[in-house]
Every structure is written in structure tokens, then in C-alpha cells.
Scaffold this motif. Structure first.
Motif, PDB file in Angstrom:
ATOM      1  N   ASP A   1      20.724  47.246 -12.247  1.00  0.00           N
ATOM      2  CA  ASP A   1      20.285  47.184 -13.652  1.00  0.00           C
ATOM      3  C   ASP A   1      19.430  45.949 -13.945  1.00  0.00           C
ATOM      4  OD1 ASP A   1      21.736  49.509 -14.163  1.00  0.00           O
ATOM      5  OD2 ASP A   1      23.578  48.372 -14.535  1.00  0.00           O
ATOM      6  N   GLU A   2      19.368  45.027 -12.983  1.00  0.00           N
ATOM      7  CA  GLU A   2      18.608  43.792 -13.193  1.00  0.00           C
ATOM      8  C   GLU A   2      17.204  43.847 -12.598  1.00  0.00           C
ATOM      9  OE1 GLU A   2      21.112  40.824 -11.498  1.00  0.00           O
ATOM     10  OE2 GLU A   2      22.802  41.241 -12.847  1.00  0.00           O
ATOM     11  N   LEU A   3      16.852  44.988 -11.972  1.00  0.00           N
ATOM     12  CA  LEU A   3      15.519  45.133 -11.383  1.00  0.00           C
ATOM     13  C   LEU A   3      14.460  45.226 -12.477  1.00  0.00           C
ATOM     14  CD1 LEU A   3      16.390  47.790  -8.646  1.00  0.00           C
ATOM     15  CD2 LEU A   3      15.960  45.360  -8.260  1.00  0.00           C
ATOM     16  N   ASP A   4      13.271  44.710 -12.217  1.00  0.00           N
ATOM     17  CA  ASP A   4      12.157  44.749 -13.166  1.00  0.00           C
ATOM     18  C   ASP A   4      11.626  46.182 -13.249  1.00  0.00           C
ATOM     19  OD1 ASP A   4       9.747  44.550 -14.550  1.00  0.00           O
ATOM     20  OD2 ASP A   4       9.299  42.562 -13.741  1.00  0.00           O
TER      21      ASP A   4
ATOM     22  N   SER B   1      16.398  56.986 -10.186  1.00  0.00           N
ATOM     23  CA  SER B   1      17.770  57.316 -10.588  1.00  0.00           C
ATOM     24  C   SER B   1      18.672  56.112 -10.353  1.00  0.00           C
ATOM     25  CB  SER B   1      18.284  58.508  -9.768  1.00  0.00           C
ATOM     26  OG  SER B   1      18.428  58.122  -8.404  1.00  0.00           O
ATOM     27  N   GLY B   2      19.897  56.198 -10.849  1.00  0.00           N
ATOM     28  CA  GLY B   2      20.843  55.107 -10.646  1.00  0.00           C
ATOM     29  C   GLY B   2      21.089  54.835  -9.168  1.00  0.00           C
TER      30      GLY B   2
ATOM     31  N   THR C   1      27.931  51.193   0.153  1.00  0.00           N
ATOM     32  CA  THR C   1      27.610  52.515   0.713  1.00  0.00           C
ATOM     33  C   THR C   1      27.674  53.658  -0.290  1.00  0.00           C
ATOM     34  OG1 THR C   1      29.905  52.978   1.386  1.00  0.00           O
ATOM     35  CG2 THR C   1      28.518  51.757   2.937  1.00  0.00           C
ATOM     36  N   ASN C   2      28.002  53.364  -1.559  1.00  0.00           N
ATOM     37  CA  ASN C   2      28.233  54.449  -2.514  1.00  0.00           C
ATOM     38  C   ASN C   2      27.059  55.405  -2.671  1.00  0.00           C
ATOM     39  OD1 ASN C   2      30.843  53.843  -3.067  1.00  0.00           O
ATOM     40  ND2 ASN C   2      30.516  53.072  -5.128  1.00  0.00           N
ATOM     41  N   HIS C   3      25.820  54.911  -2.552  1.00  0.00           N
ATOM     42  CA  HIS C   3      24.656  55.779  -2.767  1.00  0.00           C
ATOM     43  C   HIS C   3      23.831  55.966  -1.496  1.00  0.00           C
ATOM     44  CE1 HIS C   3      25.341  56.034  -7.073  1.00  0.00           C
ATOM     45  NE2 HIS C   3      25.552  54.736  -7.083  1.00  0.00           N
ATOM     46  N   LEU C   4      24.464  55.748  -0.338  1.00  0.00           N
ATOM     47  CA  LEU C   4      23.757  55.929   0.925  1.00  0.00           C
ATOM     48  C   LEU C   4      24.171  57.237   1.584  1.00  0.00           C
ATOM     49  CD1 LEU C   4      24.014  52.358   2.532  1.00  0.00           C
ATOM     50  CD2 LEU C   4      22.275  53.248   0.970  1.00  0.00           C
ATOM     51  N   ASP C   5      23.219  57.915   2.236  1.00  0.00           N
ATOM     52  CA  ASP C   5      23.586  59.095   3.010  1.00  0.00           C
ATOM     53  C   ASP C   5      24.072  58.646   4.382  1.00  0.00           C
ATOM     54  OD1 ASP C   5      21.302  58.385   4.376  1.00  0.00           O
ATOM     55  OD2 ASP C   5      20.284  60.310   4.127  1.00  0.00           O
ATOM     56  N   MET C   6      24.462  59.617   5.219  1.00  0.00           N
ATOM     57  CA  MET C   6      25.052  59.295   6.518  1.00  0.00           C
ATOM     58  C   MET C   6      24.100  58.454   7.374  1.00  0.00           C
ATOM     59  SD  MET C   6      28.129  60.627   6.737  1.00  0.00           S
ATOM     60  CE  MET C   6      29.181  61.975   6.159  1.00  0.00           C
ATOM     61  N   GLN C   7      22.823  58.826   7.396  1.00  0.00           N
ATOM     62  CA  GLN C   7      21.875  58.116   8.255  1.00  0.00           C
ATOM     63  C   GLN C   7      21.675  56.675   7.775  1.00  0.00           C
ATOM     64  OE1 GLN C   7      17.788  59.464   8.265  1.00  0.00           O
ATOM     65  NE2 GLN C   7      17.450  58.765  10.353  1.00  0.00           N
TER      66      GLN C   7
ATOM     67  N   LYS D   1      18.059  53.092  -7.576  1.00  0.00           N
ATOM     68  CA  LYS D   1      18.010  51.667  -7.944  1.00  0.00           C
ATOM     69  C   LYS D   1      19.007  50.861  -7.117  1.00  0.00           C
ATOM     70  CE  LYS D   1      16.523  52.398 -12.753  1.00  0.00           C
ATOM     71  NZ  LYS D   1      16.966  52.392 -14.157  1.00  0.00           N
ATOM     72  N   SER D   2      20.202  51.416  -6.905  1.00  0.00           N
ATOM     73  CA  SER D   2      21.206  50.710  -6.092  1.00  0.00           C
ATOM     74  C   SER D   2      20.713  50.526  -4.663  1.00  0.00           C
ATOM     75  CB  SER D   2      22.530  51.490  -6.091  1.00  0.00           C
ATOM     76  OG  SER D   2      23.153  51.425  -7.346  1.00  0.00           O
ATOM     77  N   ARG D   3      20.081  51.549  -4.113  1.00  0.00           N
ATOM     78  CA  ARG D   3      19.572  51.440  -2.740  1.00  0.00           C
ATOM     79  C   ARG D   3      18.451  50.409  -2.664  1.00  0.00           C
ATOM     80  NH1 ARG D   3      19.661  57.147  -2.931  1.00  0.00           N
ATOM     81  NH2 ARG D   3      17.407  57.265  -2.750  1.00  0.00           N
ATOM     82  N   LEU D   4      17.610  50.350  -3.692  1.00  0.00           N
ATOM     83  CA  LEU D   4      16.523  49.365  -3.709  1.00  0.00           C
ATOM     84  C   LEU D   4      17.092  47.947  -3.814  1.00  0.00           C
ATOM     85  CD1 LEU D   4      13.570  48.543  -3.806  1.00  0.00           C
ATOM     86  CD2 LEU D   4      13.548  49.068  -6.265  1.00  0.00           C
ATOM     87  N   ALA D   5      18.110  47.771  -4.651  1.00  0.00           N
ATOM     88  CA  ALA D   5      18.735  46.450  -4.788  1.00  0.00           C
ATOM     89  C   ALA D   5      19.345  46.008  -3.458  1.00  0.00           C
ATOM     90  CB  ALA D   5      19.809  46.485  -5.879  1.00  0.00           C
ATOM     91  N   LEU D   6      19.934  46.955  -2.715  1.00  0.00           N
ATOM     92  CA  LEU D   6      20.514  46.635  -1.415  1.00  0.00           C
ATOM     93  C   LEU D   6      19.414  46.269  -0.417  1.00  0.00           C
ATOM     94  CD1 LEU D   6      22.936  46.508   0.495  1.00  0.00           C
ATOM     95  CD2 LEU D   6      22.726  48.974   0.838  1.00  0.00           C
ATOM     96  N   ALA D   7      18.331  47.045  -0.392  1.00  0.00           N
ATOM     97  CA  ALA D   7      17.224  46.754   0.532  1.00  0.00           C
ATOM     98  C   ALA D   7      16.628  45.381   0.235  1.00  0.00           C
ATOM     99  CB  ALA D   7      16.159  47.841   0.419  1.00  0.00           C
TER     100      ALA D   7
END
Length: 654
Positions: free
Chosen positions: A400-403, A446-447, A472-478, A450-456
Motif C-alpha cells: 500500500d506504500e508503493l507510488d 491488483s492487491g 508467499t501469500n501471493h506467489l504461485d508454485m514457481q 502489488k505485494s509481489r512487486l513490494a517483495l521484488a
């Protein structure tokens, strides 16, 4: 039986589902897997009648009920307490009770022995039976059992739903579904909002669930414990595997290898044909043979390999070496208003520690790691960072803090200005941002994106102490596998709050259990920790039973008399179970034989040249259809016996 027949769905030129068909049998445990964006959530919504497909049909019995838990977007009634929200799952029971009352009043006006009286009696019985089957009479105890299992305390029951975060609201929504016990239970990422204790509870609950369960989840360990069948949605097609996720992975790899070999053989054949054509193209005496081979090439059904599952690897930037002690907390006191989270917390983290943080929600896991990261204050005590320690922290709220005005790539470029574009795009690809996705504005993500981008973004910033809160909540298996491999090779120190055992087990060597007012450290992975927890629970149970036996002895029964009564009870239980077990054993043997033959047929169907023989295809397909029908019939008999045996077990456990 739930049947999907030729279901298709497209968005513009993109085909998401391409004439997929399958049957879900009563009581089945099905994992629905596939890469992000393959359409898993959409397929659940189609089954739940929330999305209309472009083509195809879904059929089920009129008595069938469907319950659907989405990934997010749950919106409970803000005027209700948690208890009242749960009770609202049975709003239709009041209507049934009103109908029973009305039918009884009508009954009182009729003469006994008349057809009208008999019809009214049957209506009362039918309605009463529906109320009994709904579990309404045990509603209060069932609500308490489910809420407690999902991590709520008795004090939470009378709190307004508005007092809870989104994750807890999802638990309430899940609880309502479990309370209703629909015939087909559709769960989309149910583990995202659970801690490791409530996860263990729901595994036990679902393993004893009477209806069919279809689960979308990226938690491999959860799928392996629950499911016995896997549907893999891959680029529009649906593939059926008769086993859990591990079985699917093994058979999927075999299928890909078969396809690769068939592709290589075909490419060699094509080369040989093309070489002949090129060599004799202008030879008049070979003209007929050349034309024959040209036609052979044109008619050939070309095998294509899917390169979309290519392996991607990510490595952390090499961290600077920290001191031997990375961080110390000394005599920490932390409280919110009257709620004391930590009274006298002391904990030390050494260089190279790989720590999983577990414990019930609300015990203070996130508070503790935020204090370690220097983002949360405390009321007393000391936080002592070690020499040359650089900390990097990830939590879901950082999304939620991403520009919002920047693109995905601009966010990464800002975080790592000296990293070249190819590497940044490779890292983004690891977290499902591919092609033109990197030029999307953050505002349209999507939410989960955004979480994956914040992690990256966090991962490209060099640090020697990494702290993750549910990464890992919004990551797929790969993507999880890529992150797991990178952490396995990481030379620094890290702590991870997570309930994902399959992700954690290979990469952690300590487990920090956070409980109200205390912490415990286990030197091993999460599976080791869970084994120790079970030992602790068994020990507590044995102690309680010993205390109960002691109390019983004090109530006038000698130990000899207790043993005699227990032996009689065991014999009665044995006598009741014996005839059912006698029927159960041959059924289980028949199921085993049929499943084995089903696996053989599915392996045969996966062979590249299977469909070359039309007569074989027809014969094997008919056998396969009959076999699946027979399995449905036998499973129904098995489930009826299993239910009876379970009721007897429950009777003698009370």
C-alpha cells in the motif's frame, strides 16, 4: 455428481478456458492447480455461478449445494457480532421452522386417517428432517468449535465484525461455510490468512468432511495432506491426475518428458523427409516420391513444446558480513492499551541463523519482527543491533506504500539504480511480471500484484539481515520455488513469519514459537517443530487422562473395576464395527484395483502415439468411462460404511 461439459471462456482474443470437461464425484478431495493467470479462480466462480462461461454446461443434482470462499473481498454485516455473523449462515432455518409450525397448525385442523392428514404429516416429517440434517440443533456448539479451531477466543464472539482485519474476516467467512457444510465446498487460497495452528485444525476438519472439496492453493504441503486428485489447468486445457500434488508433479514431469522425446523423434523424421525433398526436388525420376513426402509433411500433426515453464533463477546480491551477533532484544515490554503482548522478552539472533517464526495469530509474531526491524517501538527494554548489520523488511502492508503513479519497472529502477535492466526484468519475471507487464502503472495492479512487486523491490536491495512477514501469500508454485532456492543459497541471516511448511522446511534451521507471554526455540525445521508439538499435546492428553482416572478412582471405582468396564466397552465397540469392517475390506481392495487400472489407462492415454489407433482409443475410452462410473458407485458405498463406522467410533469415544 457435479459435471462440467465443454466449458469455454475468452476475454477478447485471449482464451482462458478451452472446452474443458470433468466430473467431480461426491466426497472427492480435489486440488485445482496451475500457474497464476491460468483461470483457476475463474473456474471456481463459474462453478459457484458467479461468472457465466461463453459456452458449455454445468449440471448437478437439485439437492446439491455449493459453498464458495473467494481469495478476498469478503464483506460481513457491520451491525453483527462474530457470533451473529456465524449464525446468519442458517438464516433459512427460521423460515423452515416457521413452515413446520404452519404445517402443524394445519395438521390440527385435519381428521386422522384422511389422505390430507397423511400428506400434512409427511410434510412435517420432511421439514423436520431438513432442520435436523442442517445441524441447526447443534448450532451453538458447532459455532464455538469452528471459531476456536480458526483461532478466535471466546472473548471474540461478542465483538463486532468491524473490529477485525481483512484476514480475520476471511476466517469468519470460512467458518460460515464450514458451518453450512455444502455438498461442494470451493476454497480459493484458504490458507493465506491462517496461522500454523489453525492450519492444522482445518486439515483435520477437511479430512473428515462429508462433501466434496475443491481447493485452489499454492501451499503444497496443505494440498498433499488434503487432496487425492489433482486437476491441472494449463493454458486453457484441464488435465486430470489421480493423486495429490506430489503425484501430479511426478506424472506431469513424465508427461513433459514423453512429449519432449516425441518432439525430438518427430523433428528427426521431419529433417529426414526434408533432406530427401531438398536432394531430389529437381530429379524427374523421383518427382512422385518428392510430392508424396511434401504431402506427408503437410498432413503431419506437428508436436509443439511449451517453453512457458522454463526455469528462472534468482540470486540475492552478496551481503556484507555482519558481526557474530546480528540482533539482541533484552527485557522487552510491549503493550497496547491494557493488552500486554510481551512482559519480559529477551531473544538473540546469531549470524547465519535461518529462523521460521510461528505461533497463533495475535500472539505477537508480527509485533516482534517489527521491533527487530526497528519499525515498532516498545515500552521498556533494549534493542541492540550487531556490528555492520543492514536490515531489509517485507510485510504485506508495504504494497500500500508503493507510488501509484510509477510503473512496475520504475519502482525497481528506483530501488536498485545501479542494476542493469536485463537483471531487473529477470527478477520481475520471477515474480510473474513478464513482457509489457513491467510498464503497468502501480495504480492498476491488483492487491496480489502489488505485494509481489513490494517483495521484488526488497530483494534487490543488499542487506545481511532479511525479515519477511508472510512473503508467499501471493506467489504461485514457481515463484515460491525461485524465492526458496535464492534463500537456500543466501549467505546472510533471515527470519520468516509463515505457515507454509513446504516452503520453510528446506531453508530454516530454527523455529521460534511465539505464544502469549513466552517464546520457545526449536533447533530444526517446521516439520520437526510440529512433531514436538504433537508430542507435547499427547503428553498433556495423557496427563489429563491420568488425572481423570485418578478422579474416577476417587469416586468409588477400583482400578480392577475400571479395567473390566473398559474391556466391556472395547468388546461392544468391536462387535458393532466387525460386520461393517467385513464389508469395507473387499470394497477397499476393489477400489485399489480399479484405481490401479485407472492409473494404467491414464498413463496409456498420455503416450504421444495413443491416438494413432482409433480402435484402441474407442475401446480404452469406453473402459475408462465404465471404470470411472464403477468407482463413483463403490466410493458411495464406501462412504456410507465409513460414516457408520465413524459414528460408532464417536459413540465409544464419548
Amino acid at each position: 455428481m457435479l459435471q462440467l461439459e465443454n466449458i469455454s471462456l475468452s476475454f477478447g482474443d485471449e482464451t482462458l478456458l478451452d472446452e474443458i470437461s470433468t466430473i467431480i464425484n461426491p466426497g472427492e478431495r480435489v486440488g485445482l492447480v496451475g500457474p497464476n493467470g491460468a483461470g483457476k479462480s475463474t473456474l471456481l466462480k463459474i462453478i459457484a455461478s458467479e461468472v457465466e462461461p461463453n459456452a458449455g454446461n454445468i449440471t448437478m443434482s437439485k439437492a446439491a449445494t455449493v459453498g464458495y470462499l473467494p481469495q478476498d473481498g469478503v464483506d460481513p454485516d457491520p451491525d453483527l457480532t462474530v457470533q451473529e455473523e456465524m449464525e446468519s449462515a442458517f438464516a433459512d432455518i427460521q423460515e423452515l421452522e416457521d413452515k413446520v409450525q404452519k404445517a402443524r397448525e394445519e395438521l390440527a385442523t385435519l381428521d386422522e386417517g384422511t389422505a390430507e392428514y397423511q400428506s400434512a404429516m409427511e410434510e412435517v416429517g420432511r421439514l423436520q428432517n431438513r432442520i435436523e440434517q442442517s445441524g441447526a440443533y447443534a448450532l451453538e456448539s458447532n459455532i464455538e468449535k469452528i471459531l476456536m479451531g480458526l483461532g478466535f477466543t471466546p472473548d471474540d464472539f461478542d465483538r463486532s465484525t468491524t473490529e477485525f482485519s481483512g484476514g480475520w474476516l476471511m476466517r469468519i467467512a470460512l467458518g460460515k461455510l464450514l458451518l453450512q457444510r455444502p455438498m461442494y465446498l470451493l476454497l480459493d487460497e484458504p490458507t493465506n490468512h491462517l496461522d500454523i495452528e489453525s492450519l492444522r485444525w482445518i486439515e483435520q476438519f477437511l479430512n473428515g468432511y462429508e462433501g466434496a472439496v475443491i481447493i485452489v492453493s499454492h501451499d503444497k504441503a496443505f494440498l498433499n495432506k488434503i487432496t487425492t486428485r489433482t486437476l491441472a489447468l494449463e493454458y486453457g486445457d484441464l488435465h486430470d491426475y489421480a493423486g495429490n500434488y506430489d503425484y501430479y508433479e511426478e506424472k506431469h514431469a513424465e508427461r513433459k518428458e514423453h512429449l519432449r522425446k516425441a518432439y525430438e523423434n518427430q523433428q528427426q523424421e521431419i529433417k529426414e523427409i526434408q533432406d530427401f525433398i531438398d536432394k531430389f526436388r529437381y530429379n524427374a525420376s523421383k518427382a512422385a516420391q518428392v510430392q508424396s513426402r511434401i504431402k506427408q509433411l503437410e498432413k503431419m500433426d506437428k508436436i509443439e513444446l511449451d517453453e512457458r515453464e522454463e526455469e528462472i533463477f534468482f540470486e540475492f546480491p552478496p551481503p556484507e558480513r555482519s558481526g557474530a551477533v546480528v540482533m539482541r532484544l533484552k527485557n522487552i515490554r510491549k503493550q497496547y492499551d491494557n493488552n500486554v503482548v510481551f512482559k519480559d522478552l529477551s531473544y538473540s539472533i546469531d549470524r547465519g541463523d535461518k529462523i521460521a517464526v510461528v505461533g497463533p495469530n495475535g500472539a505477537g509474531k508480527s509485533t516482534m519482527i517489527r521491533m527487530l526491524a526497528g519499525l515498532e517501538g516498545f515500552d521498556a527494554g533494549e534493542r541492540e543491533p550487531g556490528h555492520n548489520v543492514t536490515t531489509s523488511y517485507f510485510a504485506q502492508h508495504q504494497a500500500d506504500e508503493l507510488d501509484l503513479d510509477k510503473t512496475v519497472f520504475e519502482i525497481m529502477r528506483e530501488a536498485a539504480p545501479k542494476t542493469d535492466e536485463t537483471r531487473l526484468r529477470t527478477i520481475l519475471g520471477c515474480f510473474l511480471f513478464q513482457g509489457d507487464d513491467v510498464f503497468k502503472k502501480v495504480s492498476v495492479l491488483s492487491g496480489g500484484e502489488k505485494s509481489r512487486l513490494a517483495l521484488a523491490r526488497m530483494l534487490v536491495q543488499p542487506a545481511n539481515f532479511l525479515i519477511f512477514d508472510e512473503p508467499t501469500n501471493h506467489l504461485d508454485m514457481q515463484s515460491k520455488k525461485i524465492l526458496q532456492q535464492a534463500l537456500d543459497q543466501y549467505e546472510g541471516t533471515y527470519m520468516i513469519v509463515s505457515h507454509d511448511r513446504d516452503f520453510l522446511d528446506p531453508i530454516v534451521d530454527k523455529v521460534l514459537e511465539v505464544r502469549p507471554d513466552k517464546t520457545n526455540t526449536f533447533h530444526g525445521n517446521v516439520s520437526y517443530y510440529l512433531d514436538k508439538v504433537e508430542e507435547r499435546e499427547e503428553s498433556d492428553k495423557a496427563k489429563n487422562q491420568k488425572d481423570s482416572s485418578s478422579n474416577a478412582s476417587n469416586n468409588g471405582l477400583s482400578r480392577k473395576e475400571e479395567r473390566r468396564l473398559a474391556a466391556q466397552r472395547r468388546q461392544r465397540k468391536h462387535d458393532k464395527l466387525k460386520p461393517l469392517k467385513k464389508k469395507m475390506d473387499p470394497l477397499e481392495k476393489e477400489i485399489e484395483d480399479l484405481e490401479e487400472r485407472k492409473d494404467e489407462i491414464e498413463d496409456l492415454m498420455a503416450e504421444p502415439d495413443f491416438y494413432d489407433d482409433e480402435e484402441q482409443v474407442k475401446e480404452i475410452s469406453m473402459e475408462y468411462k465404465k471404470l470411472k462410473g464403477k468407482l463413483v458407485e463403490i466410493y458411495a458405498k464406501w462412504e456410507e460404511l465409513a460414516t457408520q463406522m465413524s459414528e460408532i467410533e464417536e459413540e465409544f469415544s464419548e
